[in-house]
Design an enzyme around this catalytic site. Structure first.
Site, PDB file in Angstrom:
ATOM      1  N   TYR A 142      25.685   3.758 -40.093  1.00 43.04           N
ATOM      2  CA  TYR A 142      25.256   2.727 -41.048  1.00 43.04           C
ATOM      3  C   TYR A 142      25.835   2.959 -42.446  1.00 43.04           C
ATOM      4  O   TYR A 142      25.521   2.225 -43.374  1.00 43.04           O
ATOM      5  CB  TYR A 142      23.742   2.526 -41.054  1.00 43.04           C
ATOM      6  CG  TYR A 142      22.841   3.731 -41.234  1.00 43.04           C
ATOM      7  CD1 TYR A 142      22.954   4.565 -42.335  1.00 43.04           C
ATOM      8  CD2 TYR A 142      21.828   3.989 -40.310  1.00 43.04           C
ATOM      9  CE1 TYR A 142      22.098   5.643 -42.514  1.00 43.04           C
ATOM     10  CE2 TYR A 142      20.970   5.070 -40.470  1.00 43.04           C
ATOM     11  CZ  TYR A 142      21.112   5.898 -41.579  1.00 43.04           C
ATOM     12  OH  TYR A 142      20.274   6.962 -41.753  1.00 43.04           O
ATOM     13  N   LYS A 157      24.548   7.411 -47.549  1.00 40.38           N
ATOM     14  CA  LYS A 157      25.593   7.828 -46.603  1.00 40.38           C
ATOM     15  C   LYS A 157      26.894   7.076 -46.884  1.00 40.38           C
ATOM     16  O   LYS A 157      27.989   7.627 -46.707  1.00 40.38           O
ATOM     17  CB  LYS A 157      25.146   7.592 -45.154  1.00 40.38           C
ATOM     18  CG  LYS A 157      23.932   8.403 -44.706  1.00 40.38           C
ATOM     19  CD  LYS A 157      24.246   9.854 -44.457  1.00 40.38           C
ATOM     20  CE  LYS A 157      23.105  10.575 -43.749  1.00 40.38           C
ATOM     21  NZ  LYS A 157      23.303  12.031 -43.667  1.00 40.38           N
TER      22      LYS A 157
HETATM   23  C1  HXC Z   1       7.210   5.462 -47.336  1.00 42.53           C
HETATM   24  C2  HXC Z   1       7.587   7.544 -48.244  1.00 42.53           C
HETATM   25  C3  HXC Z   1       7.597   8.138 -46.944  1.00 42.53           C
HETATM   26  C4  HXC Z   1       7.376   7.271 -45.828  1.00 42.53           C
HETATM   27  C5  HXC Z   1       7.971   9.684 -48.417  1.00 42.53           C
HETATM   28  N1  HXC Z   1       7.827   8.549 -49.097  1.00 42.53           N
HETATM   29  N2  HXC Z   1       7.838   9.468 -47.096  1.00 42.53           N
HETATM   30  N3  HXC Z   1       7.416   6.232 -48.431  1.00 42.53           N
HETATM   31  N4  HXC Z   1       7.196   5.949 -46.077  1.00 42.53           N
HETATM   32  N5  HXC Z   1       7.363   7.745 -44.584  1.00 42.53           N
HETATM   33  C6  HXC Z   1       7.873   8.387 -50.551  1.00 42.53           C
HETATM   34  C7  HXC Z   1       6.685   9.082 -51.188  1.00 42.53           C
HETATM   35  O1  HXC Z   1       5.533   8.279 -51.142  1.00 42.53           O
HETATM   36  C8  HXC Z   1       7.174   9.290 -52.619  1.00 42.53           C
HETATM   37  O2  HXC Z   1       7.126   8.118 -53.365  1.00 42.53           O
HETATM   38  C9  HXC Z   1       8.649   9.572 -52.400  1.00 42.53           C
HETATM   39  O3  HXC Z   1       8.999   9.038 -51.102  1.00 42.53           O
HETATM   40  C10 HXC Z   1       8.960  11.050 -52.405  1.00 42.53           C
HETATM   41  O4  HXC Z   1       8.145  11.669 -51.452  1.00 42.53           O
HETATM   42  P1  HXC Z   1       7.871  13.244 -51.438  1.00 42.53           P
HETATM   43  O5  HXC Z   1       7.134  13.583 -50.209  1.00 42.53           O
HETATM   44  O6  HXC Z   1       7.283  13.658 -52.741  1.00 42.53           O
HETATM   45  O7  HXC Z   1       9.358  13.776 -51.431  1.00 42.53           O
HETATM   46  P2  HXC Z   1       9.950  15.119 -51.022  1.00 42.53           P
HETATM   47  O8  HXC Z   1       8.910  16.165 -50.847  1.00 42.53           O
HETATM   48  O9  HXC Z   1      11.019  15.354 -51.982  1.00 42.53           O
HETATM   49  O10 HXC Z   1      10.539  14.814 -49.547  1.00 42.53           O
HETATM   50  C11 HXC Z   1      11.714  14.101 -49.351  1.00 42.53           C
HETATM   51  C12 HXC Z   1      11.612  13.208 -48.095  1.00 42.53           C
HETATM   52  C13 HXC Z   1      11.067  14.008 -46.926  1.00 42.53           C
HETATM   53  C14 HXC Z   1      12.959  12.601 -47.833  1.00 42.53           C
HETATM   54  C15 HXC Z   1      10.621  12.081 -48.427  1.00 42.53           C
HETATM   55  O11 HXC Z   1      10.853  13.163 -45.820  1.00 42.53           O
HETATM   56  C16 HXC Z   1      11.956  15.129 -46.547  1.00 42.53           C
HETATM   57  O12 HXC Z   1      11.958  16.171 -47.201  1.00 42.53           O
HETATM   58  N6  HXC Z   1      12.762  15.029 -45.495  1.00 42.53           N
HETATM   59  C17 HXC Z   1      13.703  16.077 -45.075  1.00 42.53           C
HETATM   60  C18 HXC Z   1      13.918  16.078 -43.621  1.00 42.53           C
HETATM   61  C19 HXC Z   1      14.393  14.754 -43.076  1.00 42.53           C
HETATM   62  O13 HXC Z   1      13.952  13.694 -43.508  1.00 42.53           O
HETATM   63  N7  HXC Z   1      15.216  14.814 -42.063  1.00 42.53           N
HETATM   64  C20 HXC Z   1      15.636  13.636 -41.370  1.00 42.53           C
HETATM   65  C21 HXC Z   1      16.980  13.269 -41.699  1.00 42.53           C
HETATM   66  S1  HXC Z   1      17.443  12.114 -40.488  1.00 42.53           S
HETATM   67  P3  HXC Z   1       5.890   7.741 -54.370  1.00 42.53           P
HETATM   68  O14 HXC Z   1       6.274   6.414 -54.913  1.00 42.53           O
HETATM   69  O15 HXC Z   1       4.654   7.703 -53.517  1.00 42.53           O
HETATM   70  O16 HXC Z   1       5.841   8.825 -55.400  1.00 42.53           O
HETATM   71  C22 HXC Z   1      18.817  11.363 -40.919  1.00 42.53           C
HETATM   72  C23 HXC Z   1      19.381  10.647 -39.741  1.00 42.53           C
HETATM   73  C24 HXC Z   1      20.432   9.696 -40.082  1.00 42.53           C
HETATM   74  O17 HXC Z   1      19.254  11.397 -42.015  1.00 42.53           O
HETATM   75  C25 HXC Z   1      21.218   9.244 -38.862  1.00 42.53           C
HETATM   76  C26 HXC Z   1      20.528   8.363 -37.923  1.00 42.53           C
HETATM   77  C27 HXC Z   1      21.432   7.769 -36.864  1.00 42.53           C
END
Ligand code: HXC
Length: 254
Positions: A142, A157
């Site tokens: 994407y 990306k």
């Molecule tokens: C809506 C969300 C949310 C959700 C977080 N937020 N999760 N909003 N739905 N499910 C919002 C929060 O409410 C907050 O906004 C803001 O995002 C930041 O959230 P935090 O939890 O404080 O952030 P942080 O601790 O920095 O975490 C970052 C993250 C987290 C991206 C949100 O999920 C993470 O650390 N992920 C790392 C691992 C990961 O995601 N791996 C998958 C990659 S897969 P507000 O407004 O409330 O303050 C990938 C695949 C691609 O990339 C290819 C596919 C084919």
């Protein structure tokens, strides 16, 4: 990869972990980074390497000071850096109109800014030392297609894909550094699989969208990364190789 030093960001889980394992099997010295110390340590224990061949660095790619420390710690322990995999990512599903500013920023910060911070810090080190290093960025199809439900990740990306091509030209010409990317499709045992296809309906839809009728494996992605770092791939630069079972081409499944 015998004796080569490779940094894998987000190397304690998912694809990053399997890449680290495969690189280790191929004789590399591996550096894995991640935010969670416990996960880093358990992955370190899983990767069968002696302590002098593996380094764990707790850090967040969003913080430039941590990224600078990553370069220092790696060169201090191993004397050099040969390869970098920008694998750390963040993602969650949200309709664009419901995505908060913080949600947008956090994913852009991890994926786009984090990739730039790591590439530029490692790149500066290579340029100073005259090292012809290699970078692989992990993107997604994407990056050029639509990412409905993940506008933050898709935009980030797309930026990383552009960064791949731009650095490939800038640094290839001047310094012999190559920069490529891999666009994985749905891959089992990854953060993407856990987060993006967690419901049974989503998993079924995903499976149906792949012409080969199965998810990819992280071992397959790791094998492709090894190839891109190998001498056989030395003339590949600025390229993005898709490994998705043909999923993104499957616009009108029949
Ligand atoms: C809506 C969300 C949310 C959700 C977080 N937020 N999760 N909003 N739905 N499910 C919002 C929060 O409410 C907050 O906004 C803001 O995002 C930041 O959230 P935090 O939890 O404080 O952030 P942080 O601790 O920095 O975490 C970052 C993250 C987290 C991206 C949100 O999920 C993470 O650390 N992920 C790392 C691992 C990961 O995601 N791996 C998958 C990659 S897969 P507000 O407004 O409330 O303050 C990938 C695949 C691609 O990339 C290819 C596919 C084919």
């Amino acid at each position: 990869m015998n004796g080569k030093v490779v940094i894998i960001t987000g190397g304690s889980s998912g694809m990053g972990k399997y890449m680290a394992m495969e690189f280790a099997k191929q004789g590399a010295k591996v550096v894995i980074t991640g935010r969670n110390m416990d996960k880093l340590e358990s992955t370190k224990a899983e990767i069968e390497l002696s302590p002098d061949q593996i380094l764990t660095i707790p850090m967040d790619v969003r913080e430039i000071d941590g990224v600078k420390r990553m370069v220092e710690a790696t060169t201090e322990k191993f004397g050099t850096i040969d390869y970098l995999v920008n694998n750390a990512a963040g993602n969650f599903i949200s309709p664009a109109e419901k995505l908060s500013v913080n949600g947008w920023k956090s994913v852009i910060d991890i994926v786009l800014n984090g990739t730039f911070y790591c590439s530029s810090e490692v790149g500066k080190y290579w340029i100073e030392k005259g090292i012809k290093g290699k970078i692989i960025n992990i993107v997604a199809t994407y990056a050029w297609n639509a990412g409905a439900g993940v506008i933050h990740s898709a935009a980030a990306k797309a930026g990383v894909l552009s960064m791949t091509r731009t650095l490939a030209v800038e640094w290839g010409r001047k310094y012999g550094i190559t920069v490529n990317s891999i666009a994985p499709g749905p891959i089992e045992r990854t953060g993407g699989a856990e987060k993006l296809w967690e419901s049974e309906a989503a998993a079924k839809r995903t499976l149906n969208s792949v012409p080969l009728g199965r998810l990819g494996t992280p071992e397959e992605i790791a094998g492709l990364a090894c190839y891109l770092f190998s001498e056989q791939a030395a003339y590949i630069n600025g390229e993005c190789i898709t490994m998705d079972g043909g999923q993104w081409l499957n616009q009108f499944p029949f």
